[in-house]
Design an enzyme around this catalytic site. Structure first.
Site, PDB file in Angstrom:
ATOM      1  N   ASP A 111      -4.496   0.038  -5.049  1.00  0.00           N
ATOM      2  CA  ASP A 111      -4.471  -1.115  -4.159  1.00  0.00           C
ATOM      3  C   ASP A 111      -5.765  -1.897  -4.319  1.00  0.00           C
ATOM      4  OD1 ASP A 111      -2.953  -2.201  -1.559  1.00  0.00           O
ATOM      5  OD2 ASP A 111      -2.073  -0.278  -2.112  1.00  0.00           O
ATOM      6  N   ASP A 216      -3.371  -6.677  -2.226  1.00  0.00           N
ATOM      7  CA  ASP A 216      -3.125  -6.863  -0.799  1.00  0.00           C
ATOM      8  C   ASP A 216      -3.407  -8.304  -0.377  1.00  0.00           C
ATOM      9  OD1 ASP A 216      -2.608  -5.507   1.816  1.00  0.00           O
ATOM     10  OD2 ASP A 216      -4.670  -6.131   2.242  1.00  0.00           O
ATOM     11  N   GLU A 275       0.944  -9.097  -2.792  1.00  0.00           N
ATOM     12  CA  GLU A 275       1.634  -9.120  -1.498  1.00  0.00           C
ATOM     13  C   GLU A 275       1.598 -10.573  -1.008  1.00  0.00           C
ATOM     14  OE1 GLU A 275       1.362  -7.031   2.912  1.00  0.00           O
ATOM     15  OE2 GLU A 275      -0.464  -7.552   1.843  1.00  0.00           O
ATOM     16  N   HIS A 351       5.043   1.152   2.907  1.00  0.00           N
ATOM     17  CA  HIS A 351       4.251   1.779   3.971  1.00  0.00           C
ATOM     18  C   HIS A 351       4.190   0.944   5.241  1.00  0.00           C
ATOM     19  CE1 HIS A 351       1.633  -1.103   2.040  1.00  0.00           C
ATOM     20  NE2 HIS A 351       0.813  -1.035   3.065  1.00  0.00           N
ATOM     21  N   ASP A 352       4.761  -0.254   5.225  1.00  0.00           N
ATOM     22  CA  ASP A 352       4.669  -1.155   6.372  1.00  0.00           C
ATOM     23  C   ASP A 352       5.979  -1.315   7.127  1.00  0.00           C
ATOM     24  OD1 ASP A 352       1.978  -1.793   6.306  1.00  0.00           O
ATOM     25  OD2 ASP A 352       2.233  -3.493   4.966  1.00  0.00           O
TER      26      ASP A 352
END
Length: 582
Positions: A111, A216, A275, A351-352
């Protein structure tokens, strides 16, 4: 040849790259595998499971943030880009993970969290130490304003996700934080800051041999730095929604091209997966992912994760949805790259978000396995790079609905809950607490962060100690060990369909997508086509028998795979999925 050299062969979607046909598996390190019994997953634990991921058919491991951090936001608050959180291991452990992946022909991506740092990062500590510190301009500092009564106010009226501005008593100014106060935003307009980011967060790890990054909050680096007030849309609040002020900003493409040219391209064909929130226009997305743009390899379109969610203020209030919403989302992001030099992604878990079986299928004992397989068929037939989230391959489901709020850990969900408690207790909205809790039971990020379910020993085999988060009550039934020896399990099904995805790559990975019978609220049917070849995908999204409305189209096709042992002809059983090819 460089390990990251571009494969110059051509495919229907343009020049090929190793990442186009890859299946990428997201590891959330805190919850994956604990090697030392301290209750936290760690990198040695990931290394131990690389043979498992290789056997599943995974090409790339994506390791969510493992950097040193105070962990206020599960590692998305980085205090040192060049070190690893001690609970996860060491830099040397990451090097060993790179080696373990590369030995099996797999790759590793990390990430990249560089919109903001932790307030404990040395850069921010220097920046807040005084107004004349050399790093003062590495973050966004502004003096306060005052109302007619002399009350101190933030320098502009806009909010980010969690807040917008935080007051610093020491230097008597506000700093910008789109997220939590512990996550101050970096000032990308400062060239010295950008170069420090490239050196510390990117080149440092590429020199260790990693193969790319999931990036991210990638479209938030450029802000309108005059920080003007925004129109008042919520008259009850001084702070107003202002996405247009900090998303897809005026210099964003300049910054990303510089990052590509300066920090990424010297290392070869490095993959970057952005993202990309709040960017609904496909034409605008192509500005980021077109090959000629030289910015990002691909991006996540987060719409599928937002199905059932409200707008920002009501994010965790569940909104019942219809299948046409999913069809619209999938069609939009499957089709937008056709005939372009762009690339896309395929995913339904991360993961969100809550687990896909619980959100889009049926997690009751009668249907959880068959609906998990049905969703697998949908995903493996999608154009683009496929992403699987840990536990998805065994059909993990949301936490039990009777778990109290005390079992939840996520900073964002808890923030919404605490705000709802205040509104309920004040009488402002007496139903708010219940509505938010009901929504969290479906949508909370915590569901995807429960420990990975390896076997039926204590804590699902995740740890020999006390886990940081409680293991799911059903882990004795839903776990890897049970499924590895079962040819009819969800895990075995995933292994088979991932193999088929590669075998029929021209249709599934590179094929043109077309929805059939869009208005049907029970079944999702679509075709994948390339040249004279075609696949027909049939998915029943209900727990009831449905008519097979596309039966006339399969007379000259053969059934490639389905999630029931035998076909029922012109009727679709609950959550049945089939793929036909000609």
């Amino acid at each position: 040849m460089s390990p990251h050299a571009t494969n110059e062969s051509t495919v229907p979607t343009g020049t090929n790259s190793w990442w186009k046909e890859a299946t990428i598996y997201q590891v959330y390190p805190a919850s994956f595998c604990d090697s030392n019994g301290d209750g936290w997953g760690d990198i040695p634990g990931v290394i131990a499971k690389i043979p498992y991921l290789h056997s599943l058919g995974i090409d790339v491991v994506w390791l969510s943030p493992m950097y040193d951090s105070p962990m206020h936001d599960m590692g998305y608050d980085v205090s040192d880009y060049e070190n690893v959180l001690p609970a996860y291991g060491t830099v040397h452990d990451v090097e060993k993970l790179v080696e373990a992946c590369h030995e099996r022909g797999m790759k590793l991506i990390l990430d990249l969290v560089v919109n903001h740092t932790s307030d404990q990062h040395k850069w921010f500590k220097e920046s807040r130490s005084s107004k004349d510190n050399p790093k003062r301009d590495w973050y966004f500092w502004r003096p306060p304003r005052y109302d007619e009564k002399g009350n101190r106010l933030p320098p502009s009226n806009y909010r980010g996700y969690f807040a917008g501005r935080t007051w610093d008593e020491h230097t008597q100014e506000y700093y910008l934080n789109l997220y939590a106060p512990s996550q101050p935003d970096l000032n990308w307009d400062n060239k010295e800051t950008r170069e420090a980011i490239y050196n510390s967060a990117i080149r440092f790890w590429l020199d260790k041999g990693i193969d790319g990054f999931r990036v991210d909050t990638v479209n938030k680096y450029s802000k309108h730095t005059a920080f003007p007030d925004v129109p008042i849309t919520d008259p009850k609040s001084y702070i107003q929604p202002a996405i247009e002020m900090w998303c897809n900003g005026p210099r964003i493409h300049e910054f990303l091209r510089e990052m590509y040219d300066s920090a990424l391209s010297p290392y070869g064909d490095i993959v970057t997966v952005g993202e990309l929130a709040n960017t609904p226009d496909p034409a605008q997305v192509l500005e980021y992912v077109g090959a000629k743009a030289k910015e990002l390899s691909m991006v996540f379109h987060l719409d599928i994760g937002h199905i059932g969610m409200g707008a920002l203020a009501d994010k965790y209030i569940f909104h019942p949805w219809q299948l046409t919403q999913m069809k619209s989302v999938v069609n939009k992001w499957q089709s937008f790259v056709e005939g372009t030099d762009g690339w896309t992604t395929a995913f339904c878990e991360n993961h969100d978000n809550g687990r896909s079986v619980s959100r889009f299928g049926d997690d009751s004992p009668a249907f959880r396995e068959v609906s998990a397989k049905m969703l697998a068929l949908m995903m493996i037939s999608m154009t683009g790079t496929l992403f699987i989230y840990q536990g998805q391959e065994i059909g993990m489901i949301n936490a039990p609905k009777d778990w109290p709020i005390d079992e939840y850990r996520d900073i964002e969900g808890l923030g919404y809950y605490r705000e709802a408690v205040k509104q309920t207790e004040s009488g402002a909205d007496r139903t708010r607490k219940k509505k938010i809790m009901d929504g969290l039971r479906i949508l909370a990020r915590d569901h995807s962060r429960l420990p990975m379910q390896w076997d039926n020993s204590a804590h699902a085999g995740f740890t020999t100690g006390k886990p940081w988060m409680r293991a799911h009550d059903l882990y004795p039934e839903i776990n890897v060990k049970n499924q590895e020896g079962d040819s009819q399990s969800v895990l075995s099904f995933w292994k088979n369909v991932l193999r088929l995805r590669k075998e029929y790559r021209e249709l599934f990975i590179h094929g043109a997508f077309e929805v059939l019978d869009f208005e049907n609220l029970q079944t999702f049917c679509f075709t994948k086509s390339r040249d004279y070849k075609q696949a027909l995908v049939i998915l029943n999204f209900t727990s009831e028998i449905q008519p097979f409305t596309q039966a006339d189209k399969v007379s000259d096709m053969r059934l490639l795979v389905g999630n029931y042992e035998k076909s029922a002809g012109e009727m679709l059983r609950p959550f049945e999925g089939r793929i036909y090819i000609n």
